[in-house]
Design a protein around this motif. Structure first.
Motif, PDB file in Angstrom:
ATOM      1  N   ASP A 137     -31.025 -13.150  32.555  1.00 11.69           N
ATOM      2  CA  ASP A 137     -30.079 -14.283  32.584  1.00 11.69           C
ATOM      3  C   ASP A 137     -29.677 -13.960  34.227  1.00 11.69           C
ATOM      4  N   PRO A 138     -30.517 -14.756  35.007  1.00 12.60           N
ATOM      5  CA  PRO A 138     -30.352 -14.554  36.420  1.00 12.60           C
ATOM      6  C   PRO A 138     -29.038 -15.528  36.890  1.00 12.60           C
ATOM      7  N   VAL A 139     -28.762 -16.562  36.229  1.00 12.92           N
ATOM      8  CA  VAL A 139     -27.398 -17.297  36.794  1.00 12.92           C
ATOM      9  C   VAL A 139     -26.111 -16.238  36.689  1.00 12.92           C
ATOM     10  N   ARG A 140     -26.205 -15.795  35.317  1.00 17.14           N
ATOM     11  CA  ARG A 140     -24.975 -14.980  35.049  1.00 17.14           C
ATOM     12  C   ARG A 140     -24.985 -13.563  35.971  1.00 17.14           C
ATOM     13  N   HIS A 141     -26.241 -13.056  35.982  1.00 12.85           N
ATOM     14  CA  HIS A 141     -26.427 -11.782  36.944  1.00 12.85           C
ATOM     15  C   HIS A 141     -26.168 -11.997  38.509  1.00 12.85           C
ATOM     16  N   SER A 142     -26.362 -13.123  38.965  1.00 12.18           N
ATOM     17  CA  SER A 142     -26.190 -13.351  40.234  1.00 12.18           C
ATOM     18  C   SER A 142     -24.825 -13.498  40.552  1.00 12.18           C
ATOM     19  N   ARG A 143     -24.023 -14.342  39.652  1.00 18.04           N
ATOM     20  CA  ARG A 143     -22.529 -14.265  39.650  1.00 18.04           C
ATOM     21  C   ARG A 143     -22.067 -12.936  39.651  1.00 18.04           C
ATOM     22  N   GLN A 144     -22.344 -11.982  38.740  1.00 18.36           N
ATOM     23  CA  GLN A 144     -21.888 -10.754  38.861  1.00 18.36           C
ATOM     24  C   GLN A 144     -22.228 -10.062  40.038  1.00 18.36           C
ATOM     25  N   ALA A 178     -29.053  -1.766  37.931  1.00 19.74           N
ATOM     26  CA  ALA A 178     -29.463  -0.929  36.880  1.00 19.74           C
ATOM     27  C   ALA A 178     -28.601  -1.264  35.296  1.00 19.74           C
ATOM     28  N   GLY A 179     -27.674  -1.710  35.561  1.00 19.55           N
ATOM     29  CA  GLY A 179     -26.736  -2.012  34.506  1.00 19.55           C
ATOM     30  C   GLY A 179     -26.976  -3.297  33.862  1.00 19.55           C
ATOM     31  N   MET A 180     -27.420  -4.014  34.726  1.00 15.34           N
ATOM     32  CA  MET A 180     -27.735  -5.632  34.370  1.00 15.34           C
ATOM     33  C   MET A 180     -29.472  -5.595  34.176  1.00 15.34           C
TER      34      MET A 180
END
Length: 185
Positions: A137-144, A178-180
């Protein structure tokens, strides 16, 4: 240096030193050593001065963050991301000016549009980087990732936190990724 860059760079410094209320055409002329009216000739209105400043700030930040965005070696990407965050933390002047402009953009829809467009120039590559690292989920992960980096920068530049070292940022980015994503190869 182009006069527009001089005016915008001076405006960035004034925003960092004096805040939004300290940014005037006259103050830019004086601080830049320009004849009176020079800034007004380049940017007629306050809105135009803010737009010029935000455009220059975006250009400077893109150049500073190129270390992360231009890497093609996935194994070094976490280190490049940490370097980019460290660059932002160390450049207190530029980061403070960006926060001033971000707050002003909450009150000026025309500036908000420009600010959001500039933000996409940083967020979109972050999506691509995280996709390349295997994010589901690169969109969500990039936001994080962006939220984490912004929080760290704010804490170091405006908050009560100390300025973290590159090694501390690197360890934190490694933990976050690592968490993502799970362990990176």
């Amino acid at each position: 240096m182009k006069r527009s860059d001089l005016v915008a760079d001076t405006a960035i410094t004034l925003l960092a030193e004096r805040g939004m209320r300290g940014l005037t055409h006259r103050a830019v002329d004086e601080a830049a050593g320009l004849p009176p009216g020079s800034t007004s000739n380049l940017a007629r209105t306050r809105a135009a001065l803010l737009e010029l400043t935000l455009s220059r700030l975006t250009e400077l930040e893109e150049a500073a963050l190129a270390v992360a965005y231009e890497t093609r070696d996935l194994t070094s990407l976490p280190a490049r991301i940490a370097e980019a965050v460290h660059i932002q933390v160390r450049d207190r002047r530029r980061t403070l000016a960006r926060y001033e402009l971000a707050l002003e953009a909450t009150r000026r829809p025309e500036l908000r549009e420009i600010y959001d467009r500039a933000g996409r120039r940083f967020r979109d590559p972050a999506v691509a980087m995280l996709a390349a690292l295997g994010s589901r989920d690169p969109v969500r992960h990039s936001r994080q990732l962006v939220v984490y980096a912004e929080g760290l920068m704010f804490d170091a530049v405006c908050g009560a936190g100390a300025v973290p070292t590159l090694e501390e940022i690197r360890a934190a980015i490694d933990d976050l990724l690592a968490g993502m994503l799970g362990p990176l190869a």
